[in-house]
Design an enzyme around this catalytic site. Structure first.
Site, PDB file in Angstrom:
ATOM      1  N   ASP B   8      -5.658 -26.073 -11.087  1.00 28.02           N
ATOM      2  CA  ASP B   8      -4.284 -25.571 -11.595  1.00 28.02           C
ATOM      3  C   ASP B   8      -4.363 -24.594 -12.847  1.00 28.02           C
ATOM      4  O   ASP B   8      -5.018 -24.839 -13.842  1.00 28.02           O
ATOM      5  CB  ASP B   8      -3.727 -27.038 -12.219  1.00 28.02           C
ATOM      6  N   ASP B 194       9.359 -30.147 -12.107  1.00 24.03           N
ATOM      7  CA  ASP B 194       8.108 -29.662 -12.716  1.00 24.03           C
ATOM      8  C   ASP B 194       8.401 -28.713 -13.561  1.00 24.03           C
ATOM      9  O   ASP B 194       8.661 -27.591 -13.424  1.00 24.03           O
ATOM     10  CB  ASP B 194       7.300 -28.886 -11.615  1.00 24.03           C
TER      11      ASP B 194
END
Lengths: 214, 606
Positions: B8, B194
């Site tokens: 990520d 998100d």
């Protein structure tokens, strides 16, 4: 004939190799890609199952370590499959594709108001005009009534589309030429009507949103 | 197949995770035990680099000569001219007219992919240490779902510069759904909200029997926790007199104080901010109500994206079976409250919102190695793709939220007699006019054989691959000849620039890598040679003598190079043989397909 890039077996065009099950980058019509008969009435749940099942077999994620030719076939096969699923899933785009498949693409020119809708459209435009001029509760209520009415007519048109689909499926490909022509004309008219009503619905929605925001 | 790691690469923090025994695990730094690596890079004038906490330590040093860069993700894939005032103010830049942002540090310039590559390298080292020195070479890297083509390409470039093969780019919300889907979600419609440090995404998925099908996605790649911090900064510094206008240093301290206050306010009812400025000390108590007043317009922008995604998915909020929260910004109570209101249900947040994306990326790594072949992601393209047509209009070829990979083929022709080239301008966006969309790339078709206008037909295929990146191929419909398409991206680094950067950054540890690459190149050579021999055996009637000779010569050159050690030469000759045999391959594929059928599937748009 096409050749499977994985096992090199020659075969009729398909999405999946008959020999080894690997994806084939074949060029197929969208019904064939979904492994469906050329019928317009489609069970949505069954089609979703078929889409997921085929995706599991041919998606590039399954071939991350395969040779370039296989990865390329997987990508092309999946691109075709996704296009087939998205086009056939929705009855309206399915109807449009049916015309296209038979060389009778629906023109983009849907500006003309279908005759049977003229009165309704005229009245709706009037009400929206009034709402723009003055946002009174009465005008708002009148516009909402038109919204309900447009939704009802659109629902009718969609039911009409389903009947046209049933007529095609009942007749098969080899039916009488005149009746076949009539079905095409009918399908085009319904699709134009739906396109027009969808735009009208959007216009009403926008006007109501603007009125709400003000 | 070896491990594929999940990374990520976040605006504020970055993480690396991997699958072990069928479950994903985030890797911690061996010394500190921390899993989050702050996405902060310090660059010294001599080119020396520090990443993470070491870079943050340099930031507060009074006499620092290094430039400390935060939130580099906000600059990925942007042209110099696209920087907003806020972004421009933070750092010094060299030449803002180019297709890539260039940070200036001393006499040197550094592009966003190079700076991101430093973060990736630090994660790579962490994973190598965790696995006793095992080489870490392949990774799934996540990107915001709403990233455009240039931003995705820049992320891939960063991976390349860090010596990583980016096997797949995965959208962050989709990755998060995979992490949750392993054992916390049942089949149904799921919304993933998100809200990260610098970006916002909303994705709506249909999860069924291990298939994660994204139906619609929406978002804003410049909307995140950073904006909440900035709103606080603006509020706190609002009273400063004109002559004490914040310089870069004060601004940076104010931002740190604002971030700390924001974090305290997730649990406390108020937070103190104390800031020394040229015009005295600012002391301010920020209540949660104050913060929520500042945050509300920003949170509403995310809600607007949610509404658009639901509309595209043709679903009412009530149809959503579960809502999942991802990203550090979802810790703010106002965010949770608004999401619960809009979807009419309490959101899920059982997995750490900072770790869930990396965990999901690792799961996708497991899918790609075959370790989790029970799962499959079907993602979408976030933005429409089209070309500029007469009158400066945008003609849409691939609609937003199309499932990927997807392709569309269209015919191009000439407008005037004896025209030898056709220029194509590819765009991305939702607006009607070309100038309001983002330029993606330009390419030239040709040379075209001279002839009357409208007669030549070149078939161009636009394909968006599983990474959400565009590939273009073209062929002449009459001759069946492949055209080479030299696509010039409007933004980002060129291949040559990346090559040069790679050469500059290569170190001795990569010698071994060189060996592996040679083996890989030889494998590619073997594969194409075997396939061609077989095809020539079966379909020899499809090639004429000249073509057969050209292919044979190319094959021979490749055979010779294969026994040597020059992997670039091998790769080039594989490509050459591939090109020489492509028309043949197409003829094999097309053999039994009727011309009539083909004509119907060609969508005319030129």
């Amino acid at each position: 004939m096409i050749t499977c890039p994985s096992c090199m077996r020659a075969q009729a065009p398909a999405l999946v190799c008959a020999g080894c099950g690997a994806p084939l980058g074949a060029n197929l019509d969208l019904f064939a890609a979904m492994n469906l008969p050329r019928r317009l009435t489609i069970d949505a749940a069954a089609m979703e199952r078929a889409y997921h099942d085929l995706s599991r077999r041919i998606h590039p994620d399954r071939f991350a370590a395969a040779p370039a030719a296989v990865r390329d076939a997987s990508m092309r096969a999946t691109a075709l499959l996704t296009r087939a699923y998205r086009s056939l899933r929705d009855p309206i785009s399915r109807g449009r594709y049916w015309l296209e498949l038979h060389g009778r693409k629906l023109g983009e020119n849907n500006q003309q108001v279908p005759a049977e809708l003229a009165a309704m459209v005229f009245e709706t435009q009037e009400r929206l005009e009034e709402l723009r001029d003055s946002r009174t509760p009465e005008n708002l209520a009148a516009a909402r009534t038109r919204q309900t009415e447009a939704a009802r007519v659109l629902a009718d048109a969609k039911a009409e589309l389903a009947r046209n689909f049933a007529a095609w499926d009942g007749a098969g490909e080899d039916a009488d030429e005149e009746r076949r022509k009539a079905r095409f004309t009918n399908l085009k008219a319904i699709l134009s009507k739906i396109a027009y009503l969808t735009t009208l619905e959007r216009d009403i929605f926008r006007e109501l949103e603007t009125a709400r925001a003000a | 197949m070896d491990r594929i790691f999940g990374i990520d690469l976040g605006t504020t923090n970055s993480l690396i995770a991997v699958m072990e025994n069928g479950e994903p695990r985030v890797l911690a730094d061996l010394e500190t035990g921390r899993t989050l690596l702050p996405s902060v890079v310090a660059i010294a004038p001599d080119g020396g680099v520090a990443v993470g906490d070491a870079a943050i330590a340099l930031e507060t040093e009074a006499q620092r000569s290094s430039v400390v860069i935060r939130s580099v993700k906000r600059y990925m894939g942007l042209g110099g001219g696209e920087l907003g005032a806020e972004e421009r103010r933070r750092y010094q830049f060299a030449d803002l007219s180019g297709p890539v942002v260039r940070f200036k540090v001393g006499d040197r310039v550094h592009t966003p992919p190079q700076i991101s590559a430093e973060i990736l390298r630090a994660l790579k080292r962490r994973a190598e240490a965790a696995f006793g020195g095992e080489r870490v070479e392949r990774a799934v890297v996540t990107v915001p779902a709403y990233f455009n083509d240039a931003q995705r390409q820049a992320t891939k470039d960063a991976g390349r510069l860090a010596g990583l093969e980016v096997v797949r780019l995965v959208n962050e919300p989709t990755a998060a759904s995979l992490a949750y889907g392993l054992n916390q979600l049942t089949d149904g419609y799921v919304a993933v909200y998100d809200f990260g440090g610098g970006t916002f995404d909303i994705s709506i998925l249909n999860i069924k029997g291990g298939v994660f099908e994204v139906i619609a996605t929406n978002g804003d790649t410049h909307l995140g926790g950073d904006d909440l911090d900035q709103a606080i900064v603006a509020e706190v510094l609002a009273g400063l007199p004109e002559e004490a206008r914040p310089d870069r240093e004060l601004w940076s301290r104010a931002r740190t104080a604002a971030e700390a206050a924001k974090q305290r306010l997730t649990v406390a009812e108020s937070a103190e901010i104390r800031l020394a400025t040229g015009a005295g000390v600012i002391e301010r108590t920020l209540s949660r109500a104050d913060f929520e007043r500042l945050a509300a317009p920003i949170v509403e922008r995310t809600i607007e994206c949610c509404r658009r995604a639901l509309a595209d998915a043709q679903l009412a909020p009530a149809a959503i079976d579960a809502v999942v929260l991802v990203g550090g910004s979802t810790r703010s109570p106002i965010v949770r409250r608004r999401v619960a209101e809009v979807f009419g249900r309490e959101p899920f947040c059982t997995i750490d919102p900072d770790e869930v994306v990396a965990l999901g990326a690792a799961v996708q790594g497991g899918v790609l190695t075959g370790a989790r072949s029970d799962l499959l992601l079907l993602d979408v393209a976030p933005l429409s793709l089209g070309i500029e047509t007469m009158g400066g209009l945008m003609e849409r070829l691939i609609h937003r939220n199309s499932a990927i990979p997807t392709s569309v083929t269209g015919g191009f022709t000439t407008a005037v007699d004896n025209q030898t080239h056709v220029d194509v301008h590819v765009l991305q966006g939702e607006r009607e006019m070309a100038r309001d969309c983002r330029s993606l790339a330009r390419f030239k078709l040709g040379p075209i054989e001279p002839g009357p206008a409208g007669i030549p037909r070149i078939e161009v295929t636009f394909l968006i691959d599983a990474n959400g990146i565009l590939n273009v191929t073209a062929r002449d419909q009459r001759t069946g000849r492949e055209h080479s398409v030299d696509v010039k991206p409007s933004y980002g680094l060129s291949d040559e620039e990346i090559e040069r950067m790679l050469e500059e950054s290569i170190d001795l540890g990569e010698q071994d890598l060189e060996e592996r690459l040679l083996i890989a190149a030889r494998n590619d050579a073997d594969q194409i040679l075997a396939a061609l021999a077989k095809q020539l055996g079966e379909y020899g009637d499809l090639v004429d003598a000249g073509e057969r000779r050209r292919m044979a010569e190319a094959a021979e050159r490749l055979e010779t190079a294969r026994s040597g050690t020059d992997r670039e030469l091998i790769a080039r000759l594989v490509e050459e043989l591939n090109e020489a045999s492509t028309p043949f391959a197409h003829r094999i594929m097309d053999r039994a397909i009727g011309e009539a059928l083909k004509r119907k599937s060609v969508d005319e748009f030129s």
